[in-house]
Design a protein around this motif. Structure first.
Motif, PDB file in Angstrom:
ATOM      1  N   MET A  59       0.853  -1.192   0.000  1.00 29.89           N
ATOM      2  CA  MET A  59       0.000   0.000   0.000  1.00 29.89           C
ATOM      3  C   MET A  59       0.889   1.243   0.000  1.00 29.89           C
ATOM      4  N   GLY A  60       0.820   2.045  -1.092  1.00 28.43           N
ATOM      5  CA  GLY A  60       1.621   3.260  -1.156  1.00 28.43           C
ATOM      6  C   GLY A  60       0.967   4.362  -0.346  1.00 28.43           C
ATOM      7  N   LYS A  61       1.569   5.563  -0.431  1.00 27.56           N
ATOM      8  CA  LYS A  61       0.969   6.674   0.318  1.00 27.56           C
ATOM      9  C   LYS A  61      -0.332   7.088  -0.339  1.00 27.56           C
ATOM     10  N   ARG A  62      -1.234   7.647   0.471  1.00 26.79           N
ATOM     11  CA  ARG A  62      -2.501   8.140  -0.071  1.00 26.79           C
ATOM     12  C   ARG A  62      -2.228   9.302  -1.010  1.00 26.79           C
ATOM     13  N   LEU A  63      -2.789   9.258  -2.181  1.00 23.62           N
ATOM     14  CA  LEU A  63      -2.651  10.381  -3.102  1.00 23.62           C
ATOM     15  C   LEU A  63      -3.634  11.475  -2.700  1.00 23.62           C
ATOM     16  N   SER A  64      -3.281  12.724  -3.053  1.00 29.31           N
ATOM     17  CA  SER A  64      -4.146  13.853  -2.703  1.00 29.31           C
ATOM     18  C   SER A  64      -4.531  14.623  -3.959  1.00 29.31           C
ATOM     19  N   VAL A  65      -5.734  15.167  -3.928  1.00 28.52           N
ATOM     20  CA  VAL A  65      -6.203  16.030  -5.016  1.00 28.52           C
ATOM     21  C   VAL A  65      -6.911  17.219  -4.382  1.00 28.52           C
ATOM     22  N   LEU A  66      -6.642  18.395  -4.917  1.00 25.24           N
ATOM     23  CA  LEU A  66      -7.347  19.598  -4.489  1.00 25.24           C
ATOM     24  C   LEU A  66      -8.235  20.057  -5.642  1.00 25.24           C
ATOM     25  N   ILE A  67      -9.522  20.259  -5.340  1.00 23.89           N
ATOM     26  CA  ILE A  67     -10.489  20.672  -6.357  1.00 23.89           C
ATOM     27  C   ILE A  67     -10.835  22.132  -6.103  1.00 23.89           C
ATOM     28  N   ALA A  68     -10.384  23.008  -6.999  1.00 33.59           N
ATOM     29  CA  ALA A  68     -10.642  24.447  -6.861  1.00 33.59           C
ATOM     30  C   ALA A  68     -11.923  24.783  -7.614  1.00 33.59           C
ATOM     31  N   GLY A  69     -12.846  25.467  -6.927  1.00 36.77           N
ATOM     32  CA  GLY A  69     -14.167  25.698  -7.503  1.00 36.77           C
ATOM     33  C   GLY A  69     -14.993  24.437  -7.347  1.00 36.77           C
ATOM     34  N   CYS A  70     -15.078  23.952  -6.103  1.00 38.20           N
ATOM     35  CA  CYS A  70     -15.654  22.623  -5.846  1.00 38.20           C
ATOM     36  C   CYS A  70     -17.174  22.743  -5.687  1.00 38.20           C
ATOM     37  N   GLY A  71     -17.863  22.908  -6.808  1.00 40.44           N
ATOM     38  CA  GLY A  71     -19.317  22.975  -6.809  1.00 40.44           C
ATOM     39  C   GLY A  71     -19.916  21.599  -7.032  1.00 40.44           C
ATOM     40  N   ASP A  72     -20.966  21.531  -7.851  1.00 40.03           N
ATOM     41  CA  ASP A  72     -21.657  20.256  -8.061  1.00 40.03           C
ATOM     42  C   ASP A  72     -20.744  19.212  -8.706  1.00 40.03           C
TER      43      ASP A  72
END
Length: 286
Positions: A1-14
């Motif tokens: 199990m590798g490290k958890r990947l991260s994502v940032l969602i800018a303008g996180c609407g519907d």
């Protein structure tokens, strides 16, 4: 199990929230930036921030960010509003990354098939000329160029018309007797909101697993259909018999967008046609 990947969602609407929930289920850490961040669904980690503000939000995550998705939508539908949402907002978010010394593996920018001006029913793909006549397409192209020239690997995803049967805009027009041109047929391109989120999730996971992404994909279903065909089908499904006095005018061109590039990478829409996407309406009637 590798490290958890991260994502940032800018303008996180519907759309961003649907994407964030999919990525969270896949085991990713998901951050969502929006002004009213308290409205974000759990488990998206809320970041209260204004894309119009050049100053980085106070709760911006420290450490590395693996991916950024820019999924803003304009609240003001004039040229200044579009420029603020897509160009200036994007420039600010790219600046926030620089302020924090973060270099994501890739940025996904949610764009629009509005960058194409073709209007004679031609088939369109990612290599087709983009010569938009109106400011909406021109501003989108400017934002695409900004992200592709940002020095961070980037992919633009040109979405067709997003729809969801639970948002009854088109059904309401059909119930009101919407008339549309039959000759020449006005081709329309769409994608179910869940499939739009699914395509973004697919591209993130493909990139994370080492696939080589192109700098552009079209986000549409398999069935670019003449609008009159969609309307006729919905009329029958909804049991509408009357017609409105005058025709509704559509400002968009008439073109057929191909999703062959995304499909070649292995993506498949869950709702390949408007018939699949709107089928639940028929079930709800009975």
């Amino acid at each position: 199990m590798g490290k958890r990947l991260s994502v940032l969602i800018a303008g996180c609407g519907d759309l961003g929230s649907r994407l964030g929930l999919q990525m969270s289920r896949a085991g990713w850490t998901v951050y969502g930036v929006r002004r009213n961040a308290a409205e974000l669904p759990v488990p998206i980690l809320p970041i209260k921030g204004d894309l119009a503000d050049p100053a980085c939000p106070r709760s911006w995550p420290n450490g590395g960010l693996d991916y950024l998705v820019y999924a803003a939508s304009a609240t003001e539908h004039d040229e200044a509003g579009y420029r603020q949402a897509y160009v200036e907002g994007l420039r600010n978010v790219l600046g926030w990354l620089q302020q924090r010394g973060q270099q994501p593996r890739r940025v996904l920018f949610v764009s629009s098939t509005g960058v194409y001006a073709q209007r004679d029913g031609e088939w369109i793909d990612e290599a087709s000329p983009t010569e938009p006549g109106g400011f909406t397409g021109q501003v989108m192209l400017e934002a695409e160029r900004l992200v592709l020239g940002s020095g961070v690997p980037a992919t633009c995803v040109r979405m067709g018309g997003l729809y969801d049967p639970s948002r009854p805009w088109l059904q309401n027009q059909v119930r009101a007797g919407l008339r549309v041109e039959r000759d020449p047929p006005q081709y329309s391109n769409r994608i179910h909101r869940d499939d739009a989120a699914g395509l973004l999730a697919f591209l993130l996971q493909a990139d994370a697993s080492g696939a080589a992404l192109d700098d552009c994909y079209l986000g549409v279903d398999d069935d670019p259909a003449p609008l009159h065909e969609v309307v006729d089908w919905l009329r029958e499904l909804l049991g509408v018999t009357q017609w409105a006095e005058q025709s509704m005018t559509r400002r968009a061109g008439s073109k057929r967008c191909s999703n062959a590039r995304a499909r070649a990478l292995g993506w498949k829409p869950r709702f390949p046609s408007y018939r699949d996407g709107y089928a639940s309406l028929g079930r709800n009637r009975h």
